[in-house]
Design a protein around this motif. Structure first.
Motif, short mmCIF file in Angstrom:
data_model
loop_
_atom_site.label_atom_id
_atom_site.label_comp_id
_atom_site.label_asym_id
_atom_site.label_seq_id
_atom_site.Cartn_x
_atom_site.Cartn_y
_atom_site.Cartn_z
N PRO A 189 0.83 -1.20 0.00
CA PRO A 189 0.00 0.00 0.00
C PRO A 189 0.87 1.26 0.00
N TYR A 242 -3.68 4.23 -0.66
CA TYR A 242 -4.13 3.31 -1.71
C TYR A 242 -3.63 1.90 -1.39
N PRO A 243 -4.52 0.90 -1.47
CA PRO A 243 -4.09 -0.49 -1.18
C PRO A 243 -3.16 -1.01 -2.26
N ILE A 270 -1.52 -3.81 -5.02
CA ILE A 270 -2.08 -4.58 -6.13
C ILE A 270 -1.34 -5.91 -6.19
N TYR A 286 -13.50 1.45 -7.63
CA TYR A 286 -12.51 1.16 -6.59
C TYR A 286 -11.21 0.67 -7.22
N ASP A 287 -11.32 -0.24 -8.20
CA ASP A 287 -10.12 -0.77 -8.86
C ASP A 287 -9.40 0.32 -9.66
N ARG A 324 -9.43 3.53 -9.03
CA ARG A 324 -8.79 4.42 -8.05
C ARG A 324 -7.47 3.82 -7.59
N LYS A 325 -7.46 2.52 -7.37
CA LYS A 325 -6.24 1.84 -6.92
C LYS A 325 -5.17 1.87 -8.01
N GLY A 336 -3.76 5.40 -8.31
CA GLY A 336 -2.89 5.72 -7.19
C GLY A 336 -1.48 5.19 -7.38
N HIS A 337 -1.36 4.04 -8.02
CA HIS A 337 -0.05 3.44 -8.27
C HIS A 337 0.57 3.92 -9.60
#
Length: 542
Positions: free
Chosen positions: A396, A404-405, A407, A458-459, A461-462, A465-466
């Protein structure tokens, strides 16, 4: 040339040499002083003293030229025949061309006659009486009439073809090949080489080969075209030439520029081409194609924009990337070389002028495009994966106050999302969330309950974030970043090329210990299976 350096760094130990040059060049020649109707009227009435410009007057000039061509063929014992439908002209004249080459002779060795459409003039009477009783209306039109194809072996340009229209305004077309010019240059400097068709497969001095390719200039081409046009073109007297200041304007109609990779061995070529085609269909999205061609993509784009794999004669496949009226293509030939070739039918697509004087600008622009194409291919084919990248994106991260979590490589939802985004080449401005959602549901046969729109957001956004996806300007539309493309390919290859075959080999195909593996990959599967069985036995004993 950073892109080419990357390609050479990856495959330099497999490549014998690399060279780039013009391949096929088609040039149109226009009689500047006779291209417009008013100029034709001036020529006949003021220069020749013919009061009435009629159809019979124009036809007489055509008949005079046709009679001259027939006499030329008889006097020089040159074959002259009508072109048959379905017969490829280049194949038909090949025996005569080889005979000229064997005898080291230069000149015209064959003439084809062909009925084809071409530009000419239409003459009509005015609708109402005029003060000038000799007044006639001349207008441009296209009609079907005789064209002559002169097959020539030139001492500078090598084998070439000159097509002459036998009717006013006597437009000419010239078909040249850069490889033929290079061959003549190497022969002149006595540098040894091996050439097959339109490719050099071996050469004693690679630097001299490239220098010869770079010497092809507008001045050299114009001098040879002027010479053959004077010898074989329509006849004008010295008086006519002087009064009209008669000359030809040469314009590039079609041009090809190629970058050739000559390999030391046959085996890697097909594998590289096969993988390049596969990855090219995935990775050459609309924005990437525009970047390779040096253009900025926008919604007002006109023309073709696509990647395809075509099958041509003899079973060879060609990978093509289209951009407006141009296209890049890659193909393997003779199991010896790989060629990247850029073909343009309209130089204005690149902001270039079609006049022959601008040939050097065309060379520089096309060199840069083929260089970028090779660079993109090197990125696709680079197998040196940054494995710590998987560790980093699995953790994260926090950007400001937002967390952000991570992947994971086994995340099924992310894998599906990556596969859909990789195939987003038809979406010029990126994908909206609704478009992505519908594509995922359709591709993997899911229901809204199985994968909802909020789960997709949600995916996304993740991934954003990365740094794996980015928004298209201020629009809520998304596309993969360069880093995102690398991660998406790594995820898909890991699951489809590694996990899939290993799982299938383990659970659906028990290896036969007595079977001799046919490849290194299959042998590795056997060793892995044997090691796993040994671990199971040790665990059972423990």
């Amino acid at each position: 040339m950073f892109a080419m350096e990357l390609f050479t760094k990856l495959f330099g130990n497999l490549i014998a040499f690399v060279y780039h040059c013009f391949d096929r060049i088609v040039i149109h020649g226009y009689l500047s002083a006779l291209s417009r109707p008013e100029q034709v009227v001036y020529f006949f009435r003021q220069v020749l003293g013919v009061p009435v410009v009629s159809k019979e007057i124009l036809s007489q000039r055509t008949a005079d030229y046709q009679n001259w061509v027939e006499a030329f063929a008889r006097n020089h014992h040159t074959p002259i025949v009508w072109a048959e439908k379905g017969v490829r002209k280049e194949d038909h004249v090949l025996a005569w061309q080889r005979r000229m080459t064997k005898n080291n002779a230069y000149g015209v060795y064959f003439i084809f006659k062909s009925m084809e459409q071409g530009p000419t003039f239409r003459i009509s009477m005015p609708k109402y009486p005029t003060r000038d009783p000799h007044y006639r209306i001349l207008a441009h039109q296209r009609s079907r009439f005789t064209h002559y194809y002169f097959y020539i072996r030139d001492e500078v340009l090598g084998p070439m073809v000159m097509r002459v229209a036998s009717f006013f305004p006597f437009q000419t077309s010239y078909y040249l090949n850069g490889h033929s010019f290079i061959e003549q240059e190497l022969n002149r400097t006595q540098i040894g080489f091996r050439k097959n068709d339109n490719a050099f497969l071996a050469v004693d001095d690679v630097t001299a080969l490239q220098a010869a390719a770079d010497r092809l200039s507008p001045e050299i081409i114009r001098k040879r075209l002027d010479y053959w046009t004077l010898i074989l073109g329509p006849k004008f007297s010295a008086k006519e030439r002087k009064q009209l200041n008669l000359s030809r304007f040469y314009a590039i109609s079609q041009i090809e520029y190629c970058r050739n990779f000559i390999f030391k061995r046959n085996f890697p070529i097909h594998k590289l081409f096969e993988r390049s085609c596969e990855l090219g269909l995935w990775r050459l999205t609309a924005n990437k194609i525009a970047a390779i061609f040096g253009s900025r993509l926008h919604r007002r784009h006109r023309g073709k924009l696509a990647t395809v794999i075509d099958q041509i004669e003899h079973g060879h496949h060609v990978f093509r990337a289209y951009f407006k009226s141009a296209f890049l293509k890659q193909y393997e030939k003779f199991s010896t070389f790989l060629r990247n070739e850029l073909c343009s039918n309209n130089l204005s697509d690149f902001g270039l002028k079609k006049g022959l004087d601008h040939l050097d600008a065309v060379r520089q622009t096309f060199q840069a495009i083929t260089d970028r194409f090779a660079g993109f291919q090197a990125q696709w084919l680079n197998v040196h994966v940054d494995f710590p990248l998987l560790q980093r994106i699995a953790l994260p991260i926090a950007i400001g106050s937002v967390r952000y979590p991570g992947i994971k490589i086994h995340d099924t939802r992310v894998i599906r999302l990556c596969e859909v985004l990789l195939h987003g080449g038809t979406h010029v401005g990126g994908w909206t969330a609704n478009q992505i959602h519908q594509a995922v549901l359709t591709t993997f046969h899911l229901s809204d309950k199985g994968y909802g729109l909020n789960q997709l957001r949600y995916d996304l956004r993740k991934l954003r974030g990365h740094g794996l996806i980015e928004r298209d300007g201020s629009r809520y539309a998304y596309r993969l970043t360069t880093k995102g493309v690398q991660v998406a390919l790594l995820f898909l290859f890991f699951h489809k090329r590694l996990c899939g075959p290993l799982a299938n080999s383990r659970f659906h195909h028990e290896p036969d210990a007595k079977h001799r593996p046919h490849s290194q990959l299959e042998a590795a599967y056997h060793r892995a299976d044997k090691a796993i069985n040994q671990i199971v036995r040790l665990l059972a004993v423990a």
